[in-house]
Design a protein around this motif. Structure first.
Motif, PDB file in Angstrom:
ATOM      1  N   LYS A 478      -4.090  19.694  24.305  1.00 43.01           N
ATOM      2  CA  LYS A 478      -3.500  19.431  25.626  1.00 43.01           C
ATOM      3  C   LYS A 478      -2.322  18.474  25.507  1.00 43.01           C
ATOM      4  O   LYS A 478      -1.273  18.666  26.148  1.00 43.01           O
ATOM      5  CB  LYS A 478      -4.568  18.861  26.556  1.00 43.01           C
ATOM      6  CG  LYS A 478      -5.651  19.855  26.952  1.00 43.01           C
ATOM      7  CD  LYS A 478      -6.693  19.193  27.848  1.00 43.01           C
ATOM      8  CE  LYS A 478      -7.762  20.181  28.293  1.00 43.01           C
ATOM      9  NZ  LYS A 478      -8.816  19.524  29.123  1.00 43.01           N
ATOM     10  N   LYS A 479      -2.469  17.441  24.686  1.00 37.36           N
ATOM     11  CA  LYS A 479      -1.408  16.444  24.521  1.00 37.36           C
ATOM     12  C   LYS A 479      -0.148  17.080  23.949  1.00 37.36           C
ATOM     13  O   LYS A 479       0.968  16.685  24.292  1.00 37.36           O
ATOM     14  CB  LYS A 479      -1.889  15.322  23.593  1.00 37.36           C
ATOM     15  CG  LYS A 479      -0.926  14.139  23.503  1.00 37.36           C
ATOM     16  CD  LYS A 479      -1.517  13.010  22.675  1.00 37.36           C
ATOM     17  CE  LYS A 479      -1.416  13.326  21.201  1.00 37.36           C
ATOM     18  NZ  LYS A 479      -1.838  12.164  20.347  1.00 37.36           N
ATOM     19  N   ASN A 480      -0.316  18.088  23.107  1.00 35.73           N
ATOM     20  CA  ASN A 480       0.831  18.758  22.487  1.00 35.73           C
ATOM     21  C   ASN A 480       1.359  19.928  23.321  1.00 35.73           C
ATOM     22  O   ASN A 480       2.191  20.709  22.855  1.00 35.73           O
ATOM     23  CB  ASN A 480       0.455  19.244  21.083  1.00 35.73           C
ATOM     24  CG  ASN A 480       0.218  18.091  20.123  1.00 35.73           C
ATOM     25  OD1 ASN A 480       0.910  17.076  20.185  1.00 35.73           O
ATOM     26  ND2 ASN A 480      -0.781  18.223  19.247  1.00 35.73           N
ATOM     27  N   GLY A 481       0.868  20.064  24.537  1.00 39.01           N
ATOM     28  CA  GLY A 481       1.407  21.060  25.466  1.00 39.01           C
ATOM     29  C   GLY A 481       1.032  22.484  25.172  1.00 39.01           C
ATOM     30  O   GLY A 481       1.773  23.413  25.531  1.00 39.01           O
ATOM     31  N   LEU A 482      -0.126  22.702  24.537  1.00 38.96           N
ATOM     32  CA  LEU A 482      -0.529  24.056  24.147  1.00 38.96           C
ATOM     33  C   LEU A 482      -1.699  24.587  24.961  1.00 38.96           C
ATOM     34  O   LEU A 482      -2.265  25.638  24.640  1.00 38.96           O
ATOM     35  CB  LEU A 482      -0.896  24.064  22.650  1.00 38.96           C
ATOM     36  CG  LEU A 482       0.229  23.647  21.688  1.00 38.96           C
ATOM     37  CD1 LEU A 482      -0.313  23.528  20.268  1.00 38.96           C
ATOM     38  CD2 LEU A 482       1.376  24.637  21.743  1.00 38.96           C
ATOM     39  N   GLY A 483      -2.075  23.887  26.019  1.00 40.93           N
ATOM     40  CA  GLY A 483      -3.243  24.276  26.795  1.00 40.93           C
ATOM     41  C   GLY A 483      -3.107  25.572  27.562  1.00 40.93           C
ATOM     42  O   GLY A 483      -4.109  26.140  28.014  1.00 40.93           O
ATOM     43  N   ASN A 484      -1.878  26.074  27.732  1.00 37.65           N
ATOM     44  CA  ASN A 484      -1.673  27.318  28.494  1.00 37.65           C
ATOM     45  C   ASN A 484      -1.740  28.582  27.636  1.00 37.65           C
ATOM     46  O   ASN A 484      -1.447  29.675  28.116  1.00 37.65           O
ATOM     47  CB  ASN A 484      -0.329  27.276  29.220  1.00 37.65           C
ATOM     48  CG  ASN A 484      -0.382  26.413  30.471  1.00 37.65           C
ATOM     49  OD1 ASN A 484      -1.460  26.024  30.922  1.00 37.65           O
ATOM     50  ND2 ASN A 484       0.763  26.112  31.030  1.00 37.65           N
TER      51      ASN A 484
END
Length: 559
Positions: A478-484
């Protein structure tokens, strides 16, 4: 009845058409064909420009119940259905994955269909073929070398050697390479560290190749791959190393689909081979989209049961390619259903109506899964020699009683002729059944919700549990912006659950995710469950023990 020759004996007794003649059936121009001898060729990606205004053909996905040691023959049905469509007067291409040497020499033997529903030349396809697996292995291992060299030459990116996540690969089953120590022997050899190997078909580069839409997209996906983390847990990508161009160069020919033929001389594209219980389990997107431009019908498969291959096909491959399957074929066999109902392998040659009726629960769950996506389907009952008429009628009668379109299939023995009833049912649902395809989750859903929805709707689980390790990894994702990103669950193929011993239709269970790994280049998050391994081992008696080559160079023992 045709004589019961082995698959390879049938293959070697078949006269193959020149591959240029097969290409002409699809109106492929000579300059778009790159021949590998007389019976294999690659197709140039330039063909997309010529065919850009041609409407796409309909995609038929072949999936199955959960596999058992008894075998389902899903690839055989896939090939046979394409042959049957030609016999029914419909232009069709079968699009398959390339076999991996690991399973070929391990447990399964050859993997190019069987009997009179094979893709040929079977021995070439099962072995080195056109070199795609070698190119992927080379690109993967070149990247591993670039990472270690970067560290040795000063480590400008501040890579933490304890947090290198990129493994080397080999396209064989070799359990001794799962956990290794490298760079021993002094300072000149780099920094000693623990490492390991994955099988080539489980590598992210394989998934990237199979989900790329063209060469530019391939480069972008390669550039986005995460190979390590810094000491402060920031991701290090291929783009930061600056080697995406070199990797793409190694893959410039491997990205082109391979054209071969079925045993009846109809066209087949065999390209890409990600594992379905580890990766997304479908042939390359480029091959599927190319086939849709070249023919009215594309018959393709997704690995293992609908809980693995079909679910990932829908959520990962169709999203990447922007297309919708027209229909789904769900393959089932009497003997596999009997095993799901509690029958032992020793009893499969005996009539067993009670375990068969119990095992139908597994088929029922997979039908529910395909229905949840809003897609029309046909059940293909793949006939085996020891099936009795009562057993076959039990399955077909259950389908009739519950309103499920179904057909008996005998393509192993009869080729396309044995799949004509199935072809007619498939054509009927394609042309007469309206469908409203929908995903089971949205990309904007949280990773936890995506996993929960797949677990509940597809597996029939109560829900999902994350280990402490997986929870920590999820926070980093999530912190690295990959949650989607969509999720890609690595799970046993033998059960709807994450326990291979729970056959049939298990109830009252949870799926436990022990580890989460972002595959940023491929565009999904791998969720590892159970005891799934990314480097398989060989069985006690590998299929390789039966393999040989005669004095004329003809392969033997590839099943």
């Amino acid at each position: 009845m045709k004589s019961r020759l082995s698959d390879i004996e049938i293959a070697q007794s078949t006269d193959l058409k020149p591959i240029a003649e097969v290409a002409r059936q699809l109106s492929i121009d000579d300059e778009e064909l790159e021949c590998f001898g007389c019976t294999k060729a690659k197709i140039s990606l330039k063909i997309f420009e010529r065919l850009k205004d041609k409407p796409d053909g309909k995609v038929i996905l072949v999936t199955s119940i959960n596999p058992t040691p008894a075998g389902e023959g899903k690839s055989t049905v896939t090939v046979g259905l394409s042959q049957a469509l030609w016999q029914a007067g419909r232009q069709s291409i079968v699009a398959l994955r390339e076999p991996s040497l690991g399973p070929t020499m391990g447990l399964k033997g050859g993997a190019a269909g069987g009997g009179y529903a094979q893709v040929l030349p079977m021995d070439d396809i099962n072995l080195h073929f056109t070199g795609d697996m070698h190119a992927i292995t080379s690109a993967n291992n070149a990247l591993a070398a670039f990472i270690d060299n970067h560290i040795h030459q000063g480590n400008e990116l501040n890579i933490d050697i304890r947090k290198i996540v990129w493994k080397r690969t080999l396209d064989l089953n070799d359990r001794a390479l799962r956990e290794t120590v490298i760079a021993l022997g002094g300072k000149a050899n780099g920094f000693p560290r623990e490492d390991g190997f994955d099988i080539t078909v489980a590598s992210e580069i394989m998934a990237v190749l199979c989900l790329a839409t063209d060469l530019d997209d391939l480069k972008k996906r390669l550039a986005a791959m995460i190979v390590a983390y810094t000491a402060d847990q920031k991701p290090v990508t291929v783009e930061m190393l600056g080697v995406q161009g070199a990797l793409a160069l190694l893959l410039k020919d491997a990205i082109k689909p391979n054209l071969v033929q079925t045993i009846e001389g109809t066209p087949a594209l065999v390209h890409g081979g990600p594992f379905a219980n580890i990766a997304h389990g479908a042939n390359s997107l480029i091959a599927t989209k190319m086939a849709a431009k070249l023919a009215d019908y594309v018959v393709t498969e997704a690995g293992f049961g609908a809980d693995l291959g079909a679910e990932k096909f829908m959520h990962i491959k169709t999203r990447a390619g922007g297309f919708t399957p027209g229909a789904v074929v769900i393959v089932a066999t009497v003997r596999a259903l009997k095993m799901h109902g509690g029958a032992s392998a020793e009893d499969l040659k005996k009539e067993g109506l009670e375990p068969l009726k119990k095992g139908i629960e597994n088929l029922e769950k997979h039908i529910e899964t395909i229905s949840a996506f809003g897609l029309p389907y046909v059940v293909a009952v793949n006939r085996f020699v020891h099936d009795t008429e009562k057993e076959l009628e039990t399955v077909l009668g259950w389908c009739r009683d519950h309103g499920h379109p179904a057909a008996l299939c005998n393509v192993w023995e009869e080729g396309g002729k044995g799949g004509l009833d199935l072809a007619k049912e498939v054509i009927h649902v394609l042309e007469n059944k309206d469908h409203q395809f929908s995903y089971l989750y949205e990309l904007t859903d949280s990773v936890e919700d995506k996993l929960a929805k797949v677990s509940r709707i597809v597996y029939g689980a109560e829900g999902v549990k994350l280990t402490e390790k997986a929870k920590k990894q999820l926070q980093e994702i999530k912190k690295n912006g990959l949650g989607n990103l969509p999720v890609c669950v690595a799970k046993t193929q033998y059960s709807l659950s994450d326990d291979p011993e729970k056959t049939g239709r298990p109830k009252d269970f949870f799926i436990t995710v022990r580890e989460l790994k972002p595959s940023a280049g491929a565009g999904f998050i791998v969720a590892l469950t159970g005891s799934i391994l990314t480097m398989p081992g060989l069985p006690k008696r590998p299929a390789a023990l039966q393999m040989d080559v005669d004095e004329n160079g003809r392969a033997k023992g590839l099943f």
